[in-house]
Design a protein around this motif. Structure first.
Motif, short mmCIF file in Angstrom:
data_model
loop_
_atom_site.label_atom_id
_atom_site.label_comp_id
_atom_site.label_asym_id
_atom_site.label_seq_id
_atom_site.Cartn_x
_atom_site.Cartn_y
_atom_site.Cartn_z
N UNK A 136 0.69 -1.19 0.01
CA UNK A 136 0.02 0.04 -0.20
C UNK A 136 0.57 1.19 0.06
N UNK A 137 2.09 1.11 -0.04
CA UNK A 137 2.98 2.24 0.17
C UNK A 137 2.83 3.04 1.44
N UNK A 138 2.63 2.30 2.59
CA UNK A 138 2.59 2.76 3.94
C UNK A 138 4.03 2.44 4.54
N UNK A 139 4.93 1.78 3.73
CA UNK A 139 6.26 1.52 4.23
C UNK A 139 7.19 1.50 3.16
N UNK A 140 8.20 2.34 3.26
CA UNK A 140 9.12 2.34 1.95
C UNK A 140 9.91 1.18 2.06
N UNK A 141 10.50 1.32 0.72
CA UNK A 141 11.54 -0.05 0.69
C UNK A 141 12.74 0.16 1.64
N UNK A 142 13.07 1.31 1.67
CA UNK A 142 14.32 2.02 2.39
C UNK A 142 13.70 1.80 3.97
N UNK A 143 12.65 1.90 4.32
CA UNK A 143 12.39 1.76 5.71
C UNK A 143 12.65 0.25 6.04
N UNK A 144 11.84 -0.72 5.04
CA UNK A 144 12.03 -2.16 5.31
C UNK A 144 13.29 -2.78 5.35
N UNK A 145 14.04 -2.13 4.71
CA UNK A 145 15.58 -2.60 4.38
C UNK A 145 16.30 -2.36 5.77
N UNK A 146 15.88 -1.41 6.53
CA UNK A 146 16.24 -1.01 7.86
C UNK A 146 15.90 -2.09 9.02
N UNK A 166 14.80 -9.17 -2.21
CA UNK A 166 14.33 -8.07 -1.46
C UNK A 166 14.41 -6.62 -2.20
N UNK A 167 15.29 -7.00 -3.39
CA UNK A 167 15.48 -5.59 -3.94
C UNK A 167 14.19 -5.23 -4.75
N UNK A 168 13.28 -6.20 -4.74
CA UNK A 168 11.89 -5.81 -5.49
C UNK A 168 10.96 -5.24 -4.59
N UNK A 169 11.09 -5.09 -3.46
CA UNK A 169 10.30 -4.53 -2.33
C UNK A 169 9.78 -3.00 -2.70
N UNK A 170 8.57 -2.94 -2.35
CA UNK A 170 8.10 -1.55 -2.67
C UNK A 170 6.58 -1.38 -2.92
N UNK A 171 5.88 -0.24 -3.28
CA UNK A 171 4.65 0.00 -3.43
C UNK A 171 4.23 -0.87 -4.82
#
Length: 405
Positions: A136-146, A166-171
């Motif tokens: 849903x875009x409520x968590x960014x890939x950058x935030x998830x990677x941390x 994991x590089x595919x993560x995102x909205x």
């Protein structure tokens, strides 16, 4: 395959012998076994199975690209030593409801999807609804990677070890644009249905809720040689804050829980230097929640100062009140009231769900199945066979009304 045979297959996966509860944590062996079970259920029914960029599983009847799809499902992961029903009931019921509709000879005019959202409970990486938040875009890939677990393993490393990129993560706005309605069935996490005598209910809203970390810092010292008056023991203000949280919540008609604590150096014969406690608080309204958390923090700071400790408070996550789509909620009530002849109460909940995360992007609704004890996130969580069957039939009626008009 019947609901009960599916349930029996899933039941042993990730079960801890000592507690009888479940440890189905994201991107672990138990999680992989649950995912394999989901994929097999899809194949057994001739459904198209896919895993999206954020690790969520989907099973499709019809072409989702056609749009206006009706989707149901929930999650299969658990909290530490959690119960059997929280999440899995919605997934198993989704497959069982499809089986029921096929027995009825229902003709689908819209694509039907069944979903298993990844890492809903947040038990491993500390953030709930990771799969749906990313989508849903409520968590960014950058935030998830941390995000990291207790062993220091990052979410990307865990996903990669489990065979996901994991590089595919995102909205995933294109996927969400294909969904016309999402209906999540869930065991009730409370006793409202038990008290009303109804097997099934409809959710009205999810209370605003959040998680806050309280870091009490003092001074490590010898437990046997340090006089009580010379100590700067952070355990004392933490303990008093736990009690303050209970008082503040009770006064406001809310809930507040310190359910996780970490202590350093964590020695039996050592006065701690750091006590870190995590607060979970929820209330029916935003103003009430703000009042409760402010009251807890005010008490915590006073107790810390009294014992020579310092305090840092960090809000780690927050979800505002979620009002489910009124038109969809009313349509569920109409379907169940006229087609099935059920009296279906509408009730709020203090628990977060993937449906709540998606509600800002697609019309969402929830069905609750009675929990006779009201106990959840515990091995004592339960639902009777009759109520599980009632839930399956209610979900089938809803899906038929939405996807087979």
């Amino acid at each position: 395959m019947s609901f009960h045979s599916m349930w029996a297959e899933l039941l042993p996966i990730g079960r801890a012998a000592a507690s009888g509860g479940y440890r189905r944590f994201a991107w672990t062996g138990a999680d992989a076994d649950c995912r394999a079970w989901f994929a097999q259920q899809a194949r057994d029914r001739g459904l198209a199975h896919e895993v999206d960029r954020n690790g969520n599983q989907w099973a499709w009847l019809g072409d989702p690209a056609a749009g206006d799809a009706v989707v149901t499902g929930s999650h299969l992961d658990s909290v530490p030593d959690g119960g059997a029903y929280d999440g899995p009931l919605g997934v198993v019921s989704a497959f069982a409801a499809l089986d029921e509709l096929r027995r009825r000879g229902a003709q689908f005019t819209k694509p039907l999807g069944i979903v298993n959202f990844g890492d809903e409970e947040g038990a491993r990486f500390g953030l709930a609804c990771v799969g749906s938040r990313l989508t849903a875009g409520a968590l960014t890939a950058e935030q998830a990677h941390r995000l990291t677990d207790a062993e220091g393993i990052t979410l990307p490393r865990a996903m990669e070890a489990a065979g996901h990129d994991p590089d595919a993560l995102g909205p995933d706005p294109e996927r969400l644009a294909r969904i016309g309605a999402f209906v999540e069935l869930h065991v009730e996490q409370g006793r409202a249905l038990d008290l009303s005598g109804d097997p099934v209910g409809i959710a009205s809203a999810i209370w605003p809720h959040g998680r806050w970390r309280f870091d009490f810092r003092g001074e490590a010292n010898h437990a046997g040689t340090t006089r009580l008056t010379d100590r700067r023991d952070p355990m004392l203000p933490y303990a008093e804050t736990v009690l303050a949280a209970r008082r503040e919540a009770a006064l406001a008609g809310a809930v507040a829980t310190f359910g996780k604590v970490a202590v350093e150096p964590n020695g039996v014969n050592a006065v701690p230097s750091l006590v870190r406690g995590w607060l979970d608080s929820r209330a029916e309204g935003q103003d009430t929640l703000d009042t409760v958390v402010a009251g807890i923090e005010r008490a915590a700071r006073a107790h810390a100062a009294a014992h020579g400790a310092t305090l840092d408070v960090t809000r780690e996550s927050f979800t505002p009140v979620v009002e489910f789509d009124h038109a969809l909620r009313d349509e569920l009530a109409r379907i169940l009231g006229t087609t099935a002849g059920l009296r279906v109460p509408v009730l709020g909940t203090g628990a977060g769900h993937d449906a709540g995360i998606l509600s800002g992007r697609v019309p969402t609704a929830m069905l609750f199945v009675r929990n006779p004890t009201g106990v959840s996130h515990s091995p004592a969580e339960s639902a009777t066979e009759d109520d599980c069957t009632a839930g399956v039939l209610a979900l089938a009626d809803v899906l038929e009304g939405l996807a087979c008009p």
